[in-house]
Design an enzyme around this catalytic site. Structure first.
Site, PDB file in Angstrom:
ATOM      1  N   SER A 191       0.850  -1.195   0.000  1.00 28.54           N
ATOM      2  CA  SER A 191       0.000   0.000   0.000  1.00 28.54           C
ATOM      3  C   SER A 191       0.885   1.245   0.000  1.00 28.54           C
ATOM      4  O   SER A 191       1.674   1.427  -0.917  1.00 28.54           O
ATOM      5  CB  SER A 191      -0.969  -0.051   1.188  1.00 28.54           C
ATOM      6  OG  SER A 191      -2.007   0.872   1.048  1.00 28.54           O
ATOM      7  N   GLU A 197      -9.095  -5.840  -4.653  1.00 30.94           N
ATOM      8  CA  GLU A 197      -8.547  -4.769  -3.821  1.00 30.94           C
ATOM      9  C   GLU A 197      -9.620  -3.902  -3.157  1.00 30.94           C
ATOM     10  O   GLU A 197      -9.609  -3.657  -1.954  1.00 30.94           O
ATOM     11  CB  GLU A 197      -7.652  -3.862  -4.678  1.00 30.94           C
ATOM     12  CG  GLU A 197      -6.366  -4.492  -5.156  1.00 30.94           C
ATOM     13  CD  GLU A 197      -5.249  -4.454  -4.134  1.00 30.94           C
ATOM     14  OE1 GLU A 197      -5.476  -3.970  -3.016  1.00 30.94           O
ATOM     15  OE2 GLU A 197      -4.147  -4.918  -4.472  1.00 30.94           O
ATOM     16  N   HIS A 245      -7.759  -5.834  -0.336  1.00 31.60           N
ATOM     17  CA  HIS A 245      -6.554  -5.059  -0.064  1.00 31.60           C
ATOM     18  C   HIS A 245      -5.885  -5.521   1.231  1.00 31.60           C
ATOM     19  O   HIS A 245      -6.515  -5.580   2.283  1.00 31.60           O
ATOM     20  CB  HIS A 245      -6.920  -3.582   0.039  1.00 31.60           C
ATOM     21  CG  HIS A 245      -5.752  -2.664   0.148  1.00 31.60           C
ATOM     22  ND1 HIS A 245      -4.888  -2.418  -0.897  1.00 31.60           N
ATOM     23  CD2 HIS A 245      -5.288  -1.914   1.184  1.00 31.60           C
ATOM     24  CE1 HIS A 245      -3.966  -1.554  -0.519  1.00 31.60           C
ATOM     25  NE2 HIS A 245      -4.175  -1.240   0.750  1.00 31.60           N
TER      26      HIS A 245
END
Length: 546
Positions: A225, A354, A459
């Site tokens: 990330s 995600e 995610h």
């Protein structure tokens, strides 16, 4: 998608905060569940002499940890908003049995007080037990995620990567939010301090890796990330030359962008870089609101308590690396496209679903119940292109509007961003693309279960397959443990050789522009296989929308 000028980033900053959810929620629970002082360990307490003094770590059988080692001076008082300075030497043996404070941050959601400290530039080393080979072990340096406003290095237990993979793993803190990404005319073209901290930690690794059995000439920078976006920024940074030799980017790239209204309707489009001038202007405006105007405004701000600076407004405003300085001369996505990046092998990938995490946790506030809701979001986000997007992602192809919206957002943001970045990389350096595709990956504790809305491979869900001690709502199955072992093998083999392939493992093909195959990572027989990622995620369509 265009870059958004910093003063208008309130909605984009909310997206940056949302990116912090999983890491902050999960790893805070990890820290509470297994504080360093309560870990099972032998009576042996290994001592290593660093270039600033000896440290006493903790043995955990197959590996040892050394936590809370300062890699730079505390960035406090006159050192606030200055480049990281060398740490002071210490006398005697420093205890390294517990992590140092995390950098100052606020809770991502809901009310709460500041946690952490402005004195936070510490790192942690996890090293395999036993004598290292003469050439040293590969070193892996982890940059945590958290939207550039939250998280810390100590929240990631690297025991599996060290013990199974035979690597020395370093996790680090870096300044966050208004203390790490602030700009002001009086600071001139000073780079983002959070990125400068990361480079200072890499210089510490170069000086000290061999002391922990690592090879300072074989360093892999990796992150997820915001940590992956940081890693890509370092790939394009001239001042990072020689500090690392391979890179792994998980769910974040130089080309990660969000369309308008991606999670919250009406919020502007957003990318993870901003012009230096925009950051300076935003800093001057913020200083004026705090009563610091004219010459000496920066000294005025340095005299304030951190509590006045680490606020929701300022943390959201200053959560993007700035370009137009020595560390980042140009926007990282432009540098990548032009081939101006370090020639090191790269692994880069994303998860299959995600954006389901971000859509799912916001369904109560921003529901997607029917075709009307879906069309309204399409119009808000894509304007004149809404009909084309609706045709590419018809509701009839998905069980619910929320899953349709999640799918197109996944493709428009992380998936096709990483695909485009891989194409830019592949013509110049060895590039390996992956997709974490375990759609039955267990949820981390604290993520709400929503009937009819599976999170899938969302995610950051791959993190529990690489790092240990994540508090999951259900344990990994036998097949998922096997996938975790395989992923650990791929990541550490890449760190060792620049090629993730090893005897007995399913072949991971190079990503090539003419043959852009991605390795799908899922449990079970045939779960690890090459896939046509670009077709699965409609990347040709999204390329036409740029």
């Amino acid at each position: 998608m265009q870059h958004v000028r910093l003063p208008h980033r309130r909605g984009g900053a909310l997206l940056a905060l949302l990116l912090a959810l999983l890491s902050v929620t999960s790893v805070t629970s990890v820290a509470a569940a297994a504080p360093p002082g309560q870990r099972t360990r032998t009576q042996d307490e290994p001592v290593v002499s660093t270039d600033h003094g000896p440290v006493r770590g903790r043995s955990h059988g197959t590996y040892a940890t050394y936590e809370g080692i300062p890699y730079a001076a505390p960035p406090t008082g006159p050192l606030r908003w200055r480049a990281p300075q060398p740490a002071r030497r210490w006398e005697g043996v420093r205890d390294a049995g517990a992590p140092g404070p995390k950098c100052l941050q606020l809770p991502v959601f809901g009310p709460g007080s500041l946690t952490g400290s402005e004195d936070c530039l510490y790192l942690n080393v996890t090293a395999p037990a036993g004598r290292a080979p003469e050439r040293g072990r590969p070193v892996m340096v982890w940059v945590h995620g958290g939207g550039f406003t939250g998280g810390s290095g100590s929240e990631y237990d690297a025991g599996r990567l060290a013990a199974r993979g035979g690597t020395v793993v370093v996790t680090l803190n870096y300044r966050l939010g208004a203390l790490g990404f602030f700009g002001h005319p009086e600071l001139g073209d000073a780079p983002s301090f959070g990125l400068a901290d990361q480079q200072a930690a890499l210089r510490w690794v170069r000086a000290n890796a061999a002391r922990f059995g690592g090879d300072p000439h074989n360093v892999t920078l990796f992150g997820e990330s915001a940590g992956a976006i940081s890693t890509c920024a370092q790939l394009t940074s001239p001042t990072a030359a020689g500090l690392f030799h391979k890179a792994v980017l998980q769910s974040g790239s130089c080309t990660t962008t969000f369309p308008r209204g991606a999670v919250v309707p009406g919020t502007p489009a957003f990318s993870f870089s901003a012009p230096q001038k925009a950051v300076q202007d935003a800093g001057a405006a913020a200083a004026a609101r705090l009563g610091c105007r004219g010459p000496g405004a920066l000294d005025c701000l340095r005299g304030m308590s951190a509590e006045k600076l680490v606020t929701p407004e300022l943390s959201q405003l200053f959560s993007t690396p700035a370009y137009g300085n020595a560390l980042l001369p140009e926007a990282p996505d432009r540098a990548l496209a032009a081939g101006r990046f370090h020639r090191v092998p790269v692994v880069q990938g994303s998860t299959s679903d995600e954006m389901r995490l971000f859509v799912g946790i916001n369904l109560d506030t921003y529901p997607l119940r029917n075709e009307h809701d879906y069309r309204a979001r399409l119009t808000d986000s894509f304007g004149a292109s809404a009909d084309a997007v609706a045709a590419e992602y018809p509701l009839s192809a998905y069980p619910t509007p929320a899953l349709a919206w999640s799918a197109l957002l996944t493709d428009a943001t992380f998936a096709c961003g990483s695909y485009r970045a891989n194409k830019a990389l592949a013509g110049r350096v060895p590039t390996y693309a992956y997709e974490f595709a375990d759609r039955d990956a267990p949820l981390v504790e604290g993520i709400p279960v929503r009937p009819g809305f599976p999170y899938g491979a969302s995610h950051a869900f791959e993190l529990a397959y690489l790092f240990t001690a994540f508090p999951l709502q259900k344990p990994l199955t036998e097949a998922q443990v096997a996938l975790s072992d395989r992923m650990t093998g791929y990541w550490t083999r890449f760190a060792r050789t620049g090629d993730p392939n090893a005897p007995g493992a399913p072949r991971w093909p190079l990503f090539r522009d003419r043959d852009p195959l991605t390795l799908s990572l899922a449990p079970g027989a045939g779960g690890i296989r090459p896939a046509d990622f670009g077709a699965a995620h409609h990347c040709a369509f999204w390329e036409r929308q740029r």
